[in-house]
Design an enzyme around this catalytic site. Structure first.
Site, mmCIF file in Angstrom:
data_model
loop_
_atom_site.group_PDB
_atom_site.id
_atom_site.type_symbol
_atom_site.label_atom_id
_atom_site.label_comp_id
_atom_site.label_asym_id
_atom_site.label_seq_id
_atom_site.Cartn_x
_atom_site.Cartn_y
_atom_site.Cartn_z
ATOM 1 N N TYR A 107 -41.664 -32.921 3.168
ATOM 2 C CA TYR A 107 -40.066 -32.490 2.270
ATOM 3 C C TYR A 107 -39.279 -32.842 3.598
ATOM 4 O O TYR A 107 -39.521 -33.319 4.359
ATOM 5 C CB TYR A 107 -40.235 -30.876 1.377
ATOM 6 C CG TYR A 107 -39.193 -31.238 0.370
ATOM 7 C CD1 TYR A 107 -38.387 -31.585 -0.543
ATOM 8 C CD2 TYR A 107 -38.624 -30.102 0.488
ATOM 9 C CE1 TYR A 107 -37.992 -32.069 -0.991
ATOM 10 C CE2 TYR A 107 -37.101 -30.491 0.195
ATOM 11 C CZ TYR A 107 -36.581 -31.801 -1.058
ATOM 12 O OH TYR A 107 -35.474 -30.989 -1.699
ATOM 13 N N ARG A 171 -26.536 -37.615 -4.386
ATOM 14 C CA ARG A 171 -26.308 -35.870 -3.228
ATOM 15 C C ARG A 171 -27.730 -36.552 -2.597
ATOM 16 O O ARG A 171 -27.902 -34.547 -2.745
ATOM 17 C CB ARG A 171 -24.993 -35.380 -4.046
ATOM 18 C CG ARG A 171 -24.468 -34.954 -2.597
ATOM 19 C CD ARG A 171 -23.338 -33.524 -2.766
ATOM 20 N NE ARG A 171 -24.635 -32.875 -3.612
ATOM 21 C CZ ARG A 171 -25.069 -31.808 -3.075
ATOM 22 N NH1 ARG A 171 -25.626 -31.514 -1.768
ATOM 23 N NH2 ARG A 171 -25.344 -30.951 -3.211
ATOM 24 N N LYS A 189 -39.962 -31.776 -4.803
ATOM 25 C CA LYS A 189 -39.873 -30.145 -4.540
ATOM 26 C C LYS A 189 -40.802 -29.712 -4.876
ATOM 27 O O LYS A 189 -41.195 -28.486 -5.374
ATOM 28 C CB LYS A 189 -38.478 -30.472 -5.197
ATOM 29 C CG LYS A 189 -38.109 -28.855 -5.248
ATOM 30 C CD LYS A 189 -36.869 -29.285 -4.211
ATOM 31 C CE LYS A 189 -35.722 -28.156 -4.183
ATOM 32 N NZ LYS A 189 -34.839 -28.453 -3.156
ATOM 33 N N GLU A 260 -31.717 -31.022 -9.523
ATOM 34 C CA GLU A 260 -31.156 -31.351 -7.759
ATOM 35 C C GLU A 260 -30.317 -31.982 -7.640
ATOM 36 O O GLU A 260 -30.214 -33.632 -8.061
ATOM 37 C CB GLU A 260 -32.709 -31.583 -7.579
ATOM 38 C CG GLU A 260 -33.033 -31.342 -6.015
ATOM 39 C CD GLU A 260 -32.715 -30.425 -5.906
ATOM 40 O OE1 GLU A 260 -32.658 -30.043 -4.084
ATOM 41 O OE2 GLU A 260 -33.155 -29.032 -5.793
ATOM 42 N N ASP A 261 -29.423 -32.516 -6.564
ATOM 43 C CA ASP A 261 -28.933 -33.034 -6.105
ATOM 44 C C ASP A 261 -28.138 -33.982 -7.139
ATOM 45 O O ASP A 261 -28.287 -35.323 -5.957
ATOM 46 C CB ASP A 261 -29.783 -34.044 -4.822
ATOM 47 C CG ASP A 261 -30.097 -32.818 -3.839
ATOM 48 O OD1 ASP A 261 -29.970 -32.114 -3.120
ATOM 49 O OD2 ASP A 261 -31.735 -33.835 -2.730
ATOM 50 N N ASP A 283 -31.014 -25.539 -7.703
ATOM 51 C CA ASP A 283 -32.174 -24.838 -6.191
ATOM 52 C C ASP A 283 -29.597 -25.657 -5.551
ATOM 53 O O ASP A 283 -30.573 -24.549 -4.509
ATOM 54 C CB ASP A 283 -32.811 -26.173 -5.999
ATOM 55 C CG ASP A 283 -32.913 -24.970 -4.533
ATOM 56 O OD1 ASP A 283 -33.040 -23.843 -4.514
ATOM 57 O OD2 ASP A 283 -33.579 -25.921 -3.677
ATOM 58 N N ASP A 284 -29.539 -25.922 -5.411
ATOM 59 C CA ASP A 284 -28.469 -26.752 -4.420
ATOM 60 C C ASP A 284 -27.566 -25.104 -4.523
ATOM 61 O O ASP A 284 -27.453 -24.606 -3.675
ATOM 62 C CB ASP A 284 -27.733 -27.313 -4.255
ATOM 63 C CG ASP A 284 -28.990 -28.607 -4.637
ATOM 64 O OD1 ASP A 284 -29.323 -28.847 -3.296
ATOM 65 O OD2 ASP A 284 -29.170 -29.653 -5.330
ATOM 66 N N ASN A 430 -29.673 -29.825 5.898
ATOM 67 C CA ASN A 430 -30.262 -30.927 6.937
ATOM 68 C C ASN A 430 -30.106 -32.582 5.881
ATOM 69 O O ASN A 430 -29.682 -32.134 5.732
ATOM 70 C CB ASN A 430 -31.321 -29.802 6.489
ATOM 71 C CG ASN A 430 -31.705 -29.573 4.644
ATOM 72 O OD1 ASN A 430 -31.492 -30.514 4.106
ATOM 73 N ND2 ASN A 430 -32.219 -28.081 4.186
#
Length: 619
Positions: A107, A171, A189, A260-261, A283-284, A430
């Protein structure tokens, strides 16, 4: 040992996935060189593989040796991906026994580079045609039911997915729009869900919505494997995305869905639309807020300033930043009984145009309005330096994805503004190429007084002139999203509330050992993540039952039979009973330690006549 081809399949594809439907091939591929002689004979492998019979520890030693021979992290990523696709048991043994070293490879930060190169390395991540998730192109959304049926036919009925991570690649981390290449994120993930919280790897489903990309680099790349078109407008996006989610929810109604993202607006839009309609989580927005809250609770207790006097400046106002801040507001409301408006007034935001105010002169995105300042009068700050001087914060939180945004000048001024208390610095962006500052910089500029947590891993710091080694805190979502997923899979709540997330954050803060507390650390050591995941999942289950939203009768009965001291209240205090914790531990999947365990863990294999029970000595 490579997987044996399944002669029963009519497609000629690799048996890496199809073998799970009934042949003994999977036990052969996962036992590898540990397969006993008698079983090799029964499977007609005699003379086709080396004669040596090894134990799993020796296999692991060889795999680790090969991993360490790789000269770059991307090469290690490719090696581990192939290993996971061909011997999932050995892969997870390797990960769990070397988690601190391997987590950054499977990851962040390595997965960022892997995603950027995904179309170039895809053929080398698994055997040809191995099924490892769903790629759903925009022009095939109308055929989503067929796509899901294809996936069902590639798996055993007993392996209906219980968790999915889904992205559209728009993203990815701090890297922007990677299109279909973003598939590396759901894959990575879910590996962490398995490693950290014991979700069953055979019941994990990574999905990428291949809805195009606005990054010309990929559209012009002859090796790009996604559809070659720009992204759709919002209306078309939501129509297509909602159609996919409806189909997934219909096919797998108990499945936990993690978004996610996605781009900021779409991340909030999808969560707002589906949050109370399906078992889902972002999660973001929620996971980042949860892990930061857990560390922040610990930091506030060590800062030397009353909680109500904290002045918190966020740099970056995307979905993650706003999601984190809203959870911190809830913390001050619930834990410290501060009224909402007063709690909200403890927060300031700065984005690329400076301090966010209602009268700045630009049209604010909807998600920014809640924290936009109304008490600034005619003052407008156009830079972080100006905002810092205006706010005079006690805490600096970065989710800007701007490398070195917290310059030495910024950090030094923050330290000067807080001479008698410990400043809080959380550079959460990150990978490391996007981090607002390093741990070393934060320590040097604050005279080693900083309360620090980052989004990416930094090395330990030795205070000059001493032998004191300080371990940096890492606000790694790995602490929170796996137990949230595990708790949701077990208790099956109607939906995931903010107070369930808060209970997990409280449990995270409570999970610090006495040694960790004595050293002033903000998070438990990553080596303990399996144990802390069990504790946090137990806290989630208790909170879901308290709120009357859990739908699994087993867990409802267990919680009610083993109440905590706060059972009469719905207040999210992060507590749990030992009985629920023990039951959670029993559920968590582990790779087999020897051939006997492997054979017995696969009931639809170990009764197969070709799988010998002779020669089943423990290896």
């Amino acid at each position: 040992m490579a997987p044996v081809m399944d002669k029963a399949t009519d497609s000629g594809t690799s048996s890496a996935r199809r073998s799970r439907s009934g042949s003994p091939d999977l036990i052969a591929s996962n036992a590898g060189t540990a397969l006993p002689y008698a079983t090799r004979s029964a499977l007609h492998l005699k003379g086709l593989v080396p004669s040596g019979v090894e134990n799993f520890a020796v296999q692991e030693q060889r795999a680790l040796e090969q991993l360490n021979l790789k000269s770059t992290n991307l090469e290690k990523y490719i090696f581990l991906s192939w290993l996971r696709s061909t011997n999932i048991n050995l892969f997870y043994r390797l990960v769990l026994h070397n988690l601190k070293a391997i987590a950054p490879v499977i990851y962040t930060p390595t997965v960022g580079q892997a995603c950027q190169e995904y179309s170039h390395i895809y053929p080398f991540l698994a055997p040809p045609n191995a099924v490892d998730g769903l790629y759903i192109p925009l022009n095939e959304v109308e055929n989503i039911d067929e796509i899901i049926q294809n996936y069902k036919e590639s798996t055993a009925e007993s392996e209906e997915p219980e968790i999915t991570v889904i992205t559209d690649g728009s993203r990815i981390l701090g890297l922007g729009d990677l299109g279909m290449n973003g598939m590396g994120i759901p894959v990575g993930k879910l590996q962490l869900y398995v490693a950290a919280a014991g979700l069953n790897p055979d019941r994990c489903l990574p999905i990428v919505l291949d809805f195009g990309t606005d990054t010309e680099k990929y559209l012009e790349d002859p090796l790009y494997l996604g559809i070659r078109q720009h992204r759709p407008k919002d209306e078309a996006f939501y129509t297509a995305a909602n159609r996919v989610i409806e189909a997934l929810h219909s096919a797998f109604p108990k499945m936990f869905i993690q978004f996610e993202d996605f781009s900021t607006d779409h991340a909030f839009g999808l969560l707002d639309h589906w949050r109370e309609k399906a078992l889902c989580f972002n999660d973001d927005i929620q996971g980042t807020g949860c892990v930061v809250l857990g560390g922040f609770i610990s930091a506030v207790s060590q800062a030397g300033i009353p909680a109500k006097d904290q002045r918190i400046l966020f740099v970056g106002a995307g979905s993650a930043g706003v999601g984190v801040a809203k959870q911190l507001v809830d913390y001050f409301i619930i834990e410290h009984k501060i009224p909402e408006e007063q709690a909200k007034a403890m927060f300031w935001f700065a984005d690329s145009r400076g301090m966010i105010t209602v009268n700045r002169g630009d049209k604010l995105a909807q998600h920014k309005i809640y924290f936009a300042r109304q008490d600034n009068g005619d003052t407008q700050c156009k830079s972080l330096e100006e905002t810092l001087e205006y706010v005079r914060p006690t805490a600096l939180v970065g989710l800007s994805t701007i490398y070195k945004a917290f310059s030495e000048k910024i950090l030094t001024r923050l330290n000067e503004m807080n001479p008698t208390t410990r400043p809080i610095v959380f550079p959460l962006s990150n990978p490391d190429t996007k981090a607002e500052c390093t741990f070393e910089e934060a320590m040097r500029c604050t005279n080693n007084r900083v309360l620090f947590a980052s989004g990416t891993a930094f090395p330990e710091y030795t205070i000059p002139g001493t032998e004191d080694v300080v371990v940096p805190g890492q606000a790694n979502n790995l602490y929170c999203f796996p137990p949230i997923g595990l708790g949701a899979v077990l208790s099956k709540p109607e939906w995931i509330t903010d107070t369930m997330i808060f209970a997990v954050a409280k449990a995270l803060a409570n999970s610090l050992s006495e040694d960790e507390k004595a050293l002033g650390e903000l998070y438990p050591r990553i080596e303990r993540v399996r144990e802390t995941s069990a504790q946090l999942a137990a806290a989630f289950v208790h909170q879901a039952v308290r709120e009357g939203l859990a739908r699994d009768d087993k867990w409802v009965a267990l919680v009610k039979a083993n109440p905590t001291t706060s059972a009469t209240s719905q207040s999210p205090d992060g507590t749990y009973s030992s009985a629920v914790l023990d039951e959670v531990r029993q559920y968590m999947w582990l790779p087999a330690e020897n051939y006997e365990q492997l054979r017995n863990s696969l009931p639809h294999y170990h009764h197969h006549p070709a799988v010998s029970h002779s020669g089943s000595e423990k290896l």
